[in-house]
Design a protein around this motif. Structure first.
Motif, short mmCIF file in Angstrom:
data_model
loop_
_atom_site.label_atom_id
_atom_site.label_comp_id
_atom_site.label_asym_id
_atom_site.label_seq_id
_atom_site.Cartn_x
_atom_site.Cartn_y
_atom_site.Cartn_z
N ASP A 55 -29.51 122.77 100.81
CA ASP A 55 -30.50 123.99 100.62
C ASP A 55 -31.67 123.63 101.43
O ASP A 55 -32.47 123.09 100.89
CB ASP A 55 -30.69 123.89 99.09
CG ASP A 55 -31.54 124.91 98.63
OD1 ASP A 55 -31.59 126.09 99.16
OD2 ASP A 55 -32.16 124.90 97.35
N ASN A 56 -31.76 124.21 102.59
CA ASN A 56 -32.88 124.03 103.26
C ASN A 56 -32.84 122.57 103.84
O ASN A 56 -31.82 122.21 104.66
CB ASN A 56 -34.14 124.53 102.83
CG ASN A 56 -34.29 126.25 102.85
OD1 ASN A 56 -33.74 126.85 103.53
ND2 ASN A 56 -34.94 126.40 101.74
N ASP A 57 -33.78 122.04 103.56
CA ASP A 57 -33.68 120.47 104.03
C ASP A 57 -33.45 119.59 102.76
O ASP A 57 -33.78 118.39 102.84
CB ASP A 57 -35.39 120.16 104.35
CG ASP A 57 -36.39 120.28 103.56
OD1 ASP A 57 -35.90 120.88 102.25
OD2 ASP A 57 -37.49 119.85 103.72
N ARG A 58 -33.01 119.99 101.75
CA ARG A 58 -32.57 119.30 100.48
C ARG A 58 -31.11 119.22 100.22
O ARG A 58 -30.54 120.24 100.29
CB ARG A 58 -33.40 120.15 99.28
CG ARG A 58 -33.32 119.45 97.83
CD ARG A 58 -34.23 120.29 96.97
NE ARG A 58 -33.51 121.46 96.57
CZ ARG A 58 -33.29 122.17 95.49
NH1 ARG A 58 -34.30 121.61 94.83
NH2 ARG A 58 -32.67 123.20 95.34
N ILE A 60 -28.39 118.42 97.90
CA ILE A 60 -27.76 118.31 96.42
C ILE A 60 -26.43 117.97 96.37
O ILE A 60 -25.73 118.41 96.80
CB ILE A 60 -27.86 119.73 95.60
CG1 ILE A 60 -29.38 120.07 95.96
CG2 ILE A 60 -27.61 119.56 94.17
CD1 ILE A 60 -29.51 121.71 95.57
N LYS A 76 -32.31 106.02 97.51
CA LYS A 76 -32.51 107.53 98.02
C LYS A 76 -33.00 107.89 99.44
O LYS A 76 -32.61 108.24 100.34
CB LYS A 76 -33.30 108.55 97.25
CG LYS A 76 -32.47 109.00 96.09
CD LYS A 76 -33.53 110.12 95.33
CE LYS A 76 -32.53 110.63 93.98
NZ LYS A 76 -33.60 111.45 93.27
N ILE A 80 -30.86 108.96 102.90
CA ILE A 80 -31.66 109.93 103.58
C ILE A 80 -31.63 109.61 105.14
O ILE A 80 -31.37 110.12 105.88
CB ILE A 80 -32.88 110.63 103.06
CG1 ILE A 80 -32.88 111.45 101.62
CG2 ILE A 80 -33.53 111.44 104.09
CD1 ILE A 80 -33.94 111.64 101.24
N ILE A 92 -32.31 116.45 106.37
CA ILE A 92 -32.40 116.24 105.06
C ILE A 92 -34.03 115.41 104.83
O ILE A 92 -34.04 114.42 105.45
CB ILE A 92 -31.46 115.27 104.41
CG1 ILE A 92 -30.16 115.70 104.89
CG2 ILE A 92 -31.91 114.90 102.88
CD1 ILE A 92 -28.78 114.89 104.75
N THR A 93 -34.60 115.99 103.86
CA THR A 93 -35.77 115.43 103.60
C THR A 93 -35.88 114.86 102.16
O THR A 93 -36.81 114.03 101.81
CB THR A 93 -37.09 116.19 103.97
OG1 THR A 93 -36.93 117.51 103.02
CG2 THR A 93 -37.30 116.52 105.41
N LYS A 94 -35.07 115.53 101.33
CA LYS A 94 -35.18 115.25 100.04
C LYS A 94 -33.51 115.04 99.44
O LYS A 94 -32.66 115.97 99.93
CB LYS A 94 -35.64 116.40 99.26
CG LYS A 94 -35.95 115.96 97.64
CD LYS A 94 -36.75 116.97 96.75
CE LYS A 94 -36.80 116.64 95.63
NZ LYS A 94 -37.48 117.55 94.49
N LEU A 95 -33.30 114.24 98.51
CA LEU A 95 -32.07 114.10 98.16
C LEU A 95 -31.86 114.13 96.53
O LEU A 95 -32.74 113.36 95.93
CB LEU A 95 -31.43 112.47 98.37
CG LEU A 95 -29.88 112.14 98.00
CD1 LEU A 95 -28.78 113.20 98.37
CD2 LEU A 95 -29.70 110.87 98.03
N VAL A 96 -31.05 115.00 95.96
CA VAL A 96 -30.94 115.28 94.59
C VAL A 96 -29.63 114.90 94.23
O VAL A 96 -28.75 115.61 94.74
CB VAL A 96 -31.35 116.88 94.21
CG1 VAL A 96 -31.11 117.10 92.75
CG2 VAL A 96 -32.45 117.32 94.93
#
Length: 98
Positions: A55-58, A60, A76, A80, A92-96
């Motif tokens: 989702d954009n740079d995230r 999930i 994390k 990444i 990727i800048t964020k990992l959920v």
């Protein structure tokens, strides 16, 4: 009749221009991220992965194991970094983890 371009181009350049013109890069990134997750994390973790969504740079990631989710949450930043390295660019800048 259409005239041929006298300047030869590589297939990579032509496909790159096609992807850019038709705004297909996000779709390719989504497929590439899912492949990179399986390659970087390995078959053991891929087995517990039920969904991967960019989702954009995230990124999930849905996991079927709460224990694995907890373990992965500690690394994390490294995950990444490894995924972006595998992809060859910063996607990727964020990992959920869910």
């Amino acid at each position: 009749m259409a005239q041929r371009d006298a300047d030869p181009k590589s297939i990579k350049d032509v496909l790159g221009a096609f992807v850019e013109t038709n705004k297909l890069q996000k779709g390719f990134d989504k497929v590439n991220v899912a492949d990179a997750w399986r390659d970087v994390m390995g078959p053991a973790i891929a087995k517990y992965t039920t969904q991967i969504k960019l989702d954009n740079d995230r990124l999930i990631v849905q996991l079927s194991s709460s224990v694995l989710r907890e373990e992965l949450s500690y690394g994390k930043e490294k995950i990444i970094r490894n995924l972006n390295e595998e992809l060859g660019k910063e996607i990727i800048t964020k990992l959920v983890l869910r």
